[in-house]
Design a protein around this motif. Structure first.
Motif, short mmCIF file in Angstrom:
data_model
loop_
_atom_site.label_atom_id
_atom_site.label_comp_id
_atom_site.label_asym_id
_atom_site.label_seq_id
_atom_site.Cartn_x
_atom_site.Cartn_y
_atom_site.Cartn_z
N GLN A 14 -16.09 53.83 -8.28
CA GLN A 14 -17.46 53.35 -8.15
C GLN A 14 -17.81 53.10 -6.69
O GLN A 14 -18.92 53.40 -6.25
N ALA A 15 -16.87 52.58 -5.92
CA ALA A 15 -17.11 52.35 -4.48
C ALA A 15 -17.34 53.67 -3.76
O ALA A 15 -18.20 53.76 -2.87
N ILE A 16 -16.59 54.70 -4.12
CA ILE A 16 -16.77 56.02 -3.52
C ILE A 16 -18.16 56.56 -3.86
O ILE A 16 -18.88 57.06 -3.00
N LYS A 17 -18.53 56.43 -5.10
CA LYS A 17 -19.84 56.92 -5.54
C LYS A 17 -20.97 56.21 -4.79
O LYS A 17 -21.90 56.83 -4.30
N GLU A 18 -20.88 54.89 -4.68
CA GLU A 18 -21.91 54.11 -3.98
C GLU A 18 -21.97 54.49 -2.50
O GLU A 18 -23.06 54.63 -1.93
N ALA A 19 -20.81 54.67 -1.86
CA ALA A 19 -20.77 55.03 -0.45
C ALA A 19 -21.37 56.43 -0.24
O ALA A 19 -22.13 56.66 0.71
N ARG A 20 -21.03 57.34 -1.13
CA ARG A 20 -21.57 58.70 -1.04
C ARG A 20 -23.08 58.69 -1.19
O ARG A 20 -23.81 59.29 -0.40
N GLU A 21 -23.56 57.98 -2.19
CA GLU A 21 -25.00 57.94 -2.45
C GLU A 21 -25.74 57.22 -1.33
O GLU A 21 -26.88 57.58 -1.00
N GLU A 58 -8.26 59.90 2.71
CA GLU A 58 -9.42 60.60 3.27
C GLU A 58 -10.73 59.94 2.87
O GLU A 58 -11.64 59.79 3.68
N LEU A 59 -10.83 59.53 1.61
CA LEU A 59 -12.08 58.92 1.14
C LEU A 59 -12.31 57.53 1.73
O LEU A 59 -13.42 57.22 2.14
N VAL A 60 -11.27 56.71 1.79
CA VAL A 60 -11.48 55.36 2.34
C VAL A 60 -11.77 55.41 3.84
O VAL A 60 -12.56 54.61 4.33
N ILE A 65 -14.09 52.20 3.68
CA ILE A 65 -13.97 51.32 2.52
C ILE A 65 -12.73 50.45 2.67
O ILE A 65 -11.65 50.94 2.96
N SER A 66 -12.90 49.17 2.47
CA SER A 66 -11.79 48.23 2.53
C SER A 66 -10.98 48.34 1.24
O SER A 66 -11.52 48.16 0.15
N VAL A 67 -9.69 48.59 1.37
CA VAL A 67 -8.85 48.68 0.18
C VAL A 67 -8.37 47.30 -0.26
O VAL A 67 -7.91 47.14 -1.39
N ASP A 74 -7.93 38.64 -5.36
CA ASP A 74 -7.95 37.18 -5.40
C ASP A 74 -7.83 36.53 -4.02
O ASP A 74 -8.03 35.34 -3.89
N THR A 75 -7.52 37.32 -3.01
CA THR A 75 -7.33 36.74 -1.68
C THR A 75 -8.60 36.76 -0.85
O THR A 75 -8.66 36.12 0.18
N GLY A 76 -9.61 37.48 -1.29
CA GLY A 76 -10.84 37.57 -0.51
C GLY A 76 -10.62 38.44 0.71
O GLY A 76 -10.02 38.01 1.68
N ALA A 77 -11.09 39.64 0.65
CA ALA A 77 -10.88 40.59 1.74
C ALA A 77 -11.51 40.07 3.03
O ALA A 77 -12.63 39.58 3.03
N LYS A 78 -10.76 40.15 4.12
CA LYS A 78 -11.28 39.69 5.41
C LYS A 78 -12.38 40.62 5.89
O LYS A 78 -13.35 40.19 6.48
N LYS A 79 -12.20 41.89 5.68
CA LYS A 79 -13.23 42.86 6.06
C LYS A 79 -13.60 43.65 4.82
O LYS A 79 -12.86 44.52 4.38
N THR A 80 -14.74 43.32 4.28
CA THR A 80 -15.21 44.00 3.08
C THR A 80 -15.65 45.41 3.42
O THR A 80 -15.82 45.77 4.59
N THR A 81 -15.88 46.19 2.40
CA THR A 81 -16.37 47.54 2.60
C THR A 81 -17.70 47.51 3.34
O THR A 81 -17.93 48.27 4.27
N ARG A 82 -18.58 46.61 2.95
CA ARG A 82 -19.90 46.52 3.59
C ARG A 82 -19.75 46.22 5.08
O ARG A 82 -20.41 46.81 5.93
N ARG A 83 -18.83 45.31 5.43
CA ARG A 83 -18.60 44.96 6.83
C ARG A 83 -18.05 46.15 7.60
O ARG A 83 -18.47 46.45 8.71
N ARG A 84 -17.10 46.88 7.00
CA ARG A 84 -16.53 48.05 7.68
C ARG A 84 -17.59 49.13 7.89
O ARG A 84 -17.63 49.78 8.93
N GLN A 85 -18.45 49.32 6.91
CA GLN A 85 -19.49 50.33 7.04
C GLN A 85 -20.50 49.93 8.11
O GLN A 85 -20.94 50.77 8.90
N LEU A 86 -20.84 48.65 8.17
CA LEU A 86 -21.75 48.17 9.19
C LEU A 86 -21.14 48.33 10.58
O LEU A 86 -21.80 48.76 11.52
N GLU A 87 -19.86 48.02 10.72
CA GLU A 87 -19.19 48.19 12.00
C GLU A 87 -19.21 49.65 12.43
O GLU A 87 -19.39 49.96 13.61
N SER A 88 -19.03 50.55 11.48
CA SER A 88 -19.07 51.97 11.80
C SER A 88 -20.46 52.37 12.31
O SER A 88 -20.58 53.13 13.27
#
Length: 116
Positions: A14-21, A58-60, A65-67, A74-88
């Motif tokens: 689902q994350a791949i699909k959202e990022a692609r779209e 290749e996809l991440v 995308i933050s894996v 449960d640990t709460g990702a330090k860098k979410t996918t949204r944050r990584r995409q914004l940084e890019s």
């Protein structure tokens, strides 16, 4: 004790699909970018098919995308996918654009009462 079940890749798909779209790419365009069949990508996106490690990597990296959110939910990702995409996206801006973005972020913080 080791979990004997297979990892469910549905959230990853689902994350791949959202990022692609969000890039405005068709599945066919992504397939050309990474050298895969569109049908295989459809299976990853919609059915949670297990990709090979190379395809996963290749996809991440392509979509920043933050894996962590998938493997350590449960640990709460330090860098979410949204944050990584914004940084890019920020990496592609010039200095004048970054000044505008910094002022915008400061304005948001101040409006929320969290400014410096």
């Amino acid at each position: 004790m080791r979990n004997e079940g297979k990892y469910d890749f549905s959230a990853f798909g689902q994350a791949i699909k959202e990022a692609r779209e969000s890039r405005g790419w068709t599945r066919e365009r992504l397939a050309q970018e990474v050298g895969l069949a569109p049908r295989y990508l459809m299976s990853i996106e919609n059915k949670g098919q297990h990709p090979s490690f190379q395809v996963f990597y290749e996809l991440v990296t392509l979509f920043h995308i933050s894996v962590d959110q998938f493997f350590f939910p449960d640990t709460g990702a330090k860098k979410t996918t949204r944050r990584r995409q914004l940084e890019s996206q920020l990496d592609e801006l010039g200095e004048a654009d970054l000044i505008i973005m910094a002022a915008t972020a400061k304005g948001i913080q101040e409006a929320k009462g969290t400014g410096e």
